[in-house]
Design a protein around this motif. Structure first.
Motif, PDB file in Angstrom:
ATOM      1  N   ASP A 335     -27.410 -27.028 -66.382  1.00 49.02           N
ATOM      2  CA  ASP A 335     -26.962 -25.809 -67.331  1.00 49.02           C
ATOM      3  C   ASP A 335     -26.811 -26.493 -68.685  1.00 49.02           C
ATOM      4  OD1 ASP A 335     -24.167 -26.048 -67.766  1.00 49.02           O
ATOM      5  OD2 ASP A 335     -23.916 -25.229 -65.901  1.00 49.02           O
ATOM      6  N   THR A 336     -26.721 -25.610 -69.806  1.00 46.75           N
ATOM      7  CA  THR A 336     -26.209 -26.227 -71.269  1.00 46.75           C
ATOM      8  C   THR A 336     -25.109 -25.364 -71.619  1.00 46.75           C
ATOM      9  OG1 THR A 336     -27.720 -24.616 -72.234  1.00 46.75           O
ATOM     10  CG2 THR A 336     -28.449 -26.704 -71.809  1.00 46.75           C
ATOM     11  N   GLY A 337     -24.324 -25.083 -70.445  1.00 48.57           N
ATOM     12  CA  GLY A 337     -23.284 -24.415 -70.683  1.00 48.57           C
ATOM     13  C   GLY A 337     -21.977 -25.151 -71.399  1.00 48.57           C
ATOM     14  N   ALA A 338     -20.699 -24.596 -70.986  1.00 45.56           N
ATOM     15  CA  ALA A 338     -19.574 -25.113 -71.555  1.00 45.56           C
ATOM     16  C   ALA A 338     -18.976 -26.627 -70.966  1.00 45.56           C
ATOM     17  CB  ALA A 338     -18.207 -24.336 -71.673  1.00 45.56           C
ATOM     18  N   PRO A 382     -21.907 -34.573 -65.927  1.00 44.06           N
ATOM     19  CA  PRO A 382     -21.882 -33.715 -67.375  1.00 44.06           C
ATOM     20  C   PRO A 382     -23.316 -33.961 -67.714  1.00 44.06           C
ATOM     21  CG  PRO A 382     -20.164 -35.584 -67.561  1.00 44.06           C
ATOM     22  CD  PRO A 382     -20.870 -35.852 -66.145  1.00 44.06           C
ATOM     23  N   ASN A 383     -23.774 -32.903 -68.414  1.00 43.81           N
ATOM     24  CA  ASN A 383     -25.327 -33.073 -68.819  1.00 43.81           C
ATOM     25  C   ASN A 383     -25.329 -33.636 -70.349  1.00 43.81           C
ATOM     26  OD1 ASN A 383     -27.657 -32.247 -69.951  1.00 43.81           O
ATOM     27  ND2 ASN A 383     -27.742 -30.431 -69.489  1.00 43.81           N
ATOM     28  N   PRO A 384     -25.994 -34.731 -70.406  1.00 40.87           N
ATOM     29  CA  PRO A 384     -25.973 -35.441 -71.590  1.00 40.87           C
ATOM     30  C   PRO A 384     -26.400 -34.610 -72.718  1.00 40.87           C
ATOM     31  CG  PRO A 384     -27.512 -36.387 -70.066  1.00 40.87           C
ATOM     32  CD  PRO A 384     -27.144 -35.522 -69.437  1.00 40.87           C
ATOM     33  N   ASP A 385     -27.124 -33.418 -72.411  1.00 42.23           N
ATOM     34  CA  ASP A 385     -27.416 -32.621 -73.699  1.00 42.23           C
ATOM     35  C   ASP A 385     -26.259 -31.399 -73.726  1.00 42.23           C
ATOM     36  OD1 ASP A 385     -29.723 -33.904 -73.728  1.00 42.23           O
ATOM     37  OD2 ASP A 385     -31.059 -32.484 -72.715  1.00 42.23           O
ATOM     38  N   GLY A 386     -25.351 -31.615 -72.985  1.00 44.79           N
ATOM     39  CA  GLY A 386     -24.135 -30.728 -73.156  1.00 44.79           C
ATOM     40  C   GLY A 386     -24.474 -29.933 -72.000  1.00 44.79           C
ATOM     41  N   GLY A 387     -23.221 -29.498 -71.417  1.00 44.00           N
ATOM     42  CA  GLY A 387     -23.238 -28.542 -69.921  1.00 44.00           C
ATOM     43  C   GLY A 387     -23.056 -29.532 -68.827  1.00 44.00           C
ATOM     44  N   THR A 388     -23.437 -28.964 -67.639  1.00 51.18           N
ATOM     45  CA  THR A 388     -23.196 -29.647 -66.378  1.00 51.18           C
ATOM     46  C   THR A 388     -24.275 -29.807 -65.533  1.00 51.18           C
ATOM     47  OG1 THR A 388     -21.015 -28.647 -66.483  1.00 51.18           O
ATOM     48  CG2 THR A 388     -21.479 -29.617 -64.341  1.00 51.18           C
TER      49      THR A 388
END
Lengths: 402, 208
Positions: A335-338, A382-388
């Motif tokens: 996801d690109t969440g918080a 963590p998602n490198p693009d932001g999110g998880t």
């Protein structure tokens, strides 16, 4: 049963020697011979052990049967001593036991000696019960003596069974509550085909009332109405199989299909949230032995979490990726969440830890329980693009994912 | 003569859209169906008579958002919101935002037809008025200053003599202007002229 008898039959001189270390004919203050005195002491020790102790000779004939064994198997020692130990086992073990002994004496290949194992015992009345059996061996004057230590594990098994039952209930309840959250979205989803069905039928009725020349068109329209009824049925079928309480059963499943069905349920009512969804999968993925419903429960949980995490964010991309791992299939929910705050990181999989205003915080804890019961692994990064990114690895065979 | 009224159907659900269009076609309505508010906004005739049946829940521009866009774009097609069962709160919000009515899905045929007919005829009247107004304004633009003064006087029900007195000209001159006004505004009788003044919302002539 007396230990005098046992002492004769346990001629492990080193043990006896340790106990006594003196002339066996010497009289102890009690007036008994040293041997008799030692035997009495040994008897009291053995009878204090809660585990049953049974010794047998090379032919499987019982030579010793402790008081705990009498209680456990409901036989008196004298009823058993001198008989083959296989009367204490149900078939097929009783039939195979002589063979095991023979093979061991011939090949020296150990199957149970030195190891503990859960097997089944048989009481005098024919009833059976689970036992944990440990076998030790001694050799004296070229003769083997086998000693069995036996523990009745009915209680423990019962406890474990209850534990599993409670866990299954919890998993089911959490599935129901997940469905509860989806219920209003689902009502909307079902309302669409119902509206279409009703519109088509109203149109068809109107045509039929106008006269026979319109029947053909009316019939076409009724056909469309049937298609919509089928669609509504499909939605309900998916849901039913998901919420039913049922035995856990694992069967080889096409993981792509499992993911498709789970996402269909998870995405109910989500299209208004403007989330961009992509499902990426490798070709020719192998089948995975899973309990489909439970794994779908995990997936739905992860997908809904991902969606919640992106609430109010500018970028709302959800990617579900299915890929092959070493001996496993991996499903990643990106996801690109918080993202996950550092203070939640450690306790994310604990029950009742939640950052949501509603919800009990048991979803991830149950998810991990399910995945681990499959020998799989559930973790996040963590998602490198932001999110998880949540990863779910499921083993292709019974061997767990390392 | 104004155009035939159009029922616009805006719903992201293909089955709902198509089935509703089928039903309304059979009932003799002219329908146009759109899968999103965006496409509808590009295609709608802002002044033409019609009524839009809009699903409240849609991805992207939802029913409520569409109402705001329509208000901004001065699109006066009345909007009837379609809501799911039991979404009365949403319906109330929609009506506060400018929807003229709401219908619950699945739709009740009689209610649907009643609501549609009511708002289509309102819309038609409004569209006719609008059309007349546009035409009247166009004609009015051809009048000279003096002719407009005469027209104002006539619209207020004054006699030639009264107008002549007001403007300080002879009644004979008023009569000539009046003939020119009648001709330019394509009015055959005095009552035509007065109706035209009403369409234009004639107020300024009374001095206020």
């Amino acid at each position: 049963m007396t230990l005098k008898f046992a002492a004769e039959r346990v001629p492990d001189s080193s043990q006896v020697g340790e106990l006594g270390g003196a002339n066996l004919e010497e009289r102890a203050p009690s007036g008994l011979t040293v041997a008799e005195d030692q035997a009495t002491r040994l008897e009291s020790i053995i009878n204090a052990v809660p585990d049953a102790i049974i010794t047998i000779d090379e032919k499987g004939i019982v030579t010793f049967f402790s008081a705990a064994a009498e209680r456990m198997f409901q036989y008196k020692a004298e009823e058993v001593i001198g008989r083959n130990v296989k009367i204490l086992m149900p078939t097929p073990y009783s039939i195979e036991h002589d063979g095991y002994l023979d093979r061991y004496l011939r090949t020296g290949e150990k199957r149970i000696i030195g190891l503990g194992r859960i097997v089944v015992g048989r009481r005098k009345d024919g009833s059976t019960f689970p036992i944990e059996l440990a076998v030790g061996e001694a050799v004296a004057k070229g003769k083997h003596i086998f000693t069995g230590l036996i523990r009745d594990v009915s209680d423990r098994q019962e406890t474990e069974r209850r534990l599993h039952e409670v866990q299954d209930d919890l998993i089911h309840v959490s599935r129901l509550s997940a469905m509860g959250e989806l219920a209003s979205a689902l009502a909307h989803e079902l309302n669409q085909p119902l509206t279409a069905i009703s519109n088509y039928l109203l149109a068809a009725r109107q045509l039929i009332q106008r006269g026979p020349e319109h029947v053909e068109r009316a019939s076409d329209i009724i056909g469309k109405s049937i298609d919509q009824a089928m669609r509504a049925g499909q939605i309900i079928r998916q849901l039913r199989s998901f919420v039913q309480k049922r035995e856990v059963e694992r069967a080889p499943a096409e993981i792509g299909k499992v993911v498709d069905e789970a996402s269909a349920l998870a995405f109910i009512g989500l299209k208004e949230k403007g989330i961009h969804v992509a499902i990426e999968r490798e070709n020719a993925l192998p089948e995975v032995p899973i309990d489909r419903i439970q794994i779908q429960q995990v997936l739905i949980n992860l997908i809904r979490n991902a969606v919640d995490a992106m609430e109010g964010r500018d970028r709302r991309d959800l990617t579900i990726r299915i890929s092959r791992d070493e001996g496993a299939v991996r499903i990643s929910i990106i996801d690109t969440g918080a993202g996950i705050s550092s203070d939640m990181e450690g306790k994310l999989f604990q029950a009742f830890a939640t950052t949501k205003a509603t919800g009990m915080g048991v979803g991830l804890s149950i998810s991990r329980t399910i995945v681990e019961a499959h020998g799989g692994r559930l973790w996040f990064e963590p998602n490198p693009d932001g999110g998880t990114i949540f990863h779910l690895a499921l083993p292709l065979s019974d061997r767990p994912v390392p | 003569m104004s155009a035939k009224p159009i029922v616009y159907i805006v719903d992201d659900e293909e089955a709902v859209r198509t089935s509703l269009a089928t039903l309304l076609d059979i009932h003799g309505f002219t329908t146009r169906a759109y899968e999103s508010g965006k496409v509808f906004l590009e295609d709608v005739d802002p002044a033409g008579p019609g009524c839009a049946l809009v699903d409240v829940k849609m991805p992207g521009l939802d029913g409520m958002g569409l109402l705001h866009k329509m208000a901004e774009g001065n699109i006066r097609v009345p909007v009837v919101m379609m809501t799911g069962y039991g979404e009365v709160a949403t319906a109330v919000k929609a009506m506060k935002a400018g929807a003229v009515d709401f219908l619950e899905k699945p739709l009740d045929e009689e209610e649907l037809l009643t609501v549609l007919n009511r708002h289509l005829s309102h819309s038609q009247i409004a569209a006719q008025l609008e059309e007349q107004k546009v035409q009247a304004h166009a004609r009015l633009a051809h009048l000279t200053e003096r002719e407009r003064e005469v027209f104002n006087g006539l619209a207020m029900g004054k006699t030639n003599k009264g107008i002549a007195l007001d403007l300080g000209i002879s009644p004979r001159t008023v009569e000539i202007h009046r003939a020119r006004v009648m001709e330019k505004l394509e009015a055959h009788t005095l009552s035509d002229l007065i109706r035209l003044a009403l369409v234009l919302g004639h107020r300024h002539a009374d001095g206020s």
